[in-house]
Design a protein around this motif. Structure first.
Motif, PDB file in Angstrom:
ATOM      1  N   UNK A   1       0.916  -1.211   0.024  1.00  0.00           N
ATOM      2  CA  UNK A   1       0.130   0.034   0.120  1.00  0.00           C
ATOM      3  C   UNK A   1       0.915   1.253  -0.065  1.00  0.00           C
ATOM      4  N   UNK A   2       1.799   1.256  -0.848  1.00  0.00           N
ATOM      5  CA  UNK A   2       2.722   2.643  -0.832  1.00  0.00           C
ATOM      6  C   UNK A   2       2.501   2.974  -2.581  1.00  0.00           C
ATOM      7  N   UNK A   3       3.085   4.361  -2.727  1.00  0.00           N
ATOM      8  CA  UNK A   3       3.091   4.656  -3.954  1.00  0.00           C
ATOM      9  C   UNK A   3       4.544   5.143  -4.603  1.00  0.00           C
ATOM     10  N   UNK A   4       4.354   5.727  -5.708  1.00  0.00           N
ATOM     11  CA  UNK A   4       5.602   6.121  -6.571  1.00  0.00           C
ATOM     12  C   UNK A   4       5.709   7.466  -6.883  1.00  0.00           C
ATOM     13  N   UNK A   5       6.884   8.129  -7.095  1.00  0.00           N
ATOM     14  CA  UNK A   5       6.738   9.206  -7.698  1.00  0.00           C
ATOM     15  C   UNK A   5       8.127   9.222  -8.933  1.00  0.00           C
ATOM     16  N   UNK A   6       7.892   9.780 -10.126  1.00  0.00           N
ATOM     17  CA  UNK A   6       8.489   9.608 -11.180  1.00  0.00           C
ATOM     18  C   UNK A   6       8.474  10.938 -11.867  1.00  0.00           C
ATOM     19  N   UNK A   7       9.535  11.183 -12.997  1.00  0.00           N
ATOM     20  CA  UNK A   7       9.242  12.191 -13.891  1.00  0.00           C
ATOM     21  C   UNK A   7      10.786  12.445 -14.581  1.00  0.00           C
ATOM     22  N   UNK A   8      10.904  13.675 -15.352  1.00  0.00           N
ATOM     23  CA  UNK A   8      11.899  13.687 -16.221  1.00  0.00           C
ATOM     24  C   UNK A   8      12.611  15.069 -15.741  1.00  0.00           C
ATOM     25  N   UNK A   9      13.975  15.179 -15.627  1.00  0.00           N
ATOM     26  CA  UNK A   9      14.448  16.575 -15.399  1.00  0.00           C
ATOM     27  C   UNK A   9      15.112  16.779 -16.749  1.00  0.00           C
ATOM     28  N   UNK A  10      14.689  18.031 -17.088  1.00  0.00           N
ATOM     29  CA  UNK A  10      15.183  18.675 -18.357  1.00  0.00           C
ATOM     30  C   UNK A  10      15.691  20.265 -18.106  1.00  0.00           C
ATOM     31  N   UNK A  11      16.416  20.539 -19.058  1.00  0.00           N
ATOM     32  CA  UNK A  11      16.962  22.051 -19.131  1.00  0.00           C
ATOM     33  C   UNK A  11      15.963  22.925 -19.598  1.00  0.00           C
ATOM     34  N   UNK A  12      15.633  23.928 -18.676  1.00  0.00           N
ATOM     35  CA  UNK A  12      14.515  24.921 -19.283  1.00  0.00           C
ATOM     36  C   UNK A  12      15.139  25.612 -20.411  1.00  0.00           C
ATOM     37  N   UNK A  13      16.423  25.779 -20.688  1.00  0.00           N
ATOM     38  CA  UNK A  13      16.773  26.490 -21.835  1.00  0.00           C
ATOM     39  C   UNK A  13      16.595  25.738 -22.949  1.00  0.00           C
ATOM     40  N   UNK A  14      16.968  24.584 -23.108  1.00  0.00           N
ATOM     41  CA  UNK A  14      16.901  23.734 -24.313  1.00  0.00           C
ATOM     42  C   UNK A  14      16.080  22.744 -24.513  1.00  0.00           C
TER      43      UNK A  14
END
Length: 287
Positions: free
Chosen positions: A220-233
């Motif tokens: 009964x647990x969750x996850x968190x995920x995503x992408x780290x990107x450059x704001x400029x490019x």
């Protein structure tokens, strides 16, 4: 010679005559809706033998129920006072299959014969197991739980019979079961699987077997995920440092660190219920 009432019998209000009075009592008669009605009569049989206690049901052509009756000891039935028109009629009884309906046209002031044939249900003596899957803590029903049914014979491994999901009320149902011993096994993500007590099923038996599931603290647990990107490019940043903070009382505490993949993706798993924040940066060594 036969007669029929074209109107419903009308009546006046009660009145008194006390002497030489001239009373007037006009009546407006209502057309008798049954004046142009007819009857259905017939016999319900199976294999050439009359069937007593069968339910005979009449529907209009739009499948709206109109009337019903029960067949007598010789299988005969009569349904009276049906307005002239088109109908459907069928018969059923416990232990028999429901046939398709028979169309019939009722004529005014006539009796129409409709004999009905029903067939025995070969599975009439089979049984069912049913029940509700609930949360052991709240006792609320669990929707979309998976319920597996197994039969058991002493000295042999269980035999899988079938699978059924629970509905919004936590209910499941298995039908057409032969006499024997069974059990159900219930499961759902976030809960610990659980088997029911042994279930003994007889002939034409309907057995209740409820199961309460206990929440699994590990699943009964969750996850968190995503992408780290450059704001400029807009390009992903590999090897970025990603920190996971737990927030309690407005205080942020780092509880886990990770780095992004070559595509800039990160993932934290096994998160207990709570409030979190993610922060990221890219650190280079300075020579």
């Amino acid at each position: 010679m036969s007669f029929k009432d074209e109107y419903v019998l009308g009546h006046s209000q009660q009145f008194d005559i006390t002497g030489r009075e001239e009373k007037t009592e006009d009546l407006n008669l209502v057309i008798n809706p049954l004046a142009n009605s007819g009857n259905i009569t017939g016999t319900v049989t199976s294999g050439g033998s009359p069937v007593a206690g069968a339910t005979i049901k009449v529907y209009d052509i739009n499948n709206n129920p109109i009337e019903h009756t029960i067949s007598g000891g010789n299988g005969q039935y009569t349904i009276t006072n049906l307005p002239a028109g088109a109908y459907q009629v069928l018969a059923t009884k416990d232990g028999y299959l429901l046939p398709t309906s028979t169309p019939v046209t009722i004529q005014s002031n006539k009796s129409t014969t409709v004999n009905l044939v029903i067939q025995p249900d070969p599975n009439a003596n089979l049984s069912a197991v049913f029940g509700i899957i609930r949360d052991n803590n709240t006792l609320l029903p669990i929707e979309n739980a998976i319920v597996d049914l197994y039969s058991t014979v002493q000295g042999q491994p269980p035999t899988f019979i079938g699978i059924a999901p629970t509905n919004a009320n936590g209910q499941y149902l298995f039908t057409e079961l032969a006499t024997g011993n069974y059990y159900v096994s219930a499961s759902k993500l976030g809960y610990q699987p659980k088997d029911s007590a042994p279930i003994s099923v007889g002939t034409k038996d309907y057995v209740l077997s409820d199961v309460n599931l206990t929440a699994d603290p590990q699943s009964n647990t969750g996850t968190v995920s995503g992408f780290i990107k450059s704001q400029t490019s807009g390009q992903p940043i590999p090897n970025a440092v990603v920190a996971l903070y737990s927030i309690s009382g407005g205080v942020e505490t780092v509880i886990a660190l990770t780095k992004t993949s070559s595509s800039g993706r990160y993932l934290f798993g096994s998160l207990n219920p709570g409030t979190y924040r993610v922060k990221a940066t890219l650190q280079d060594q300075v020579v």
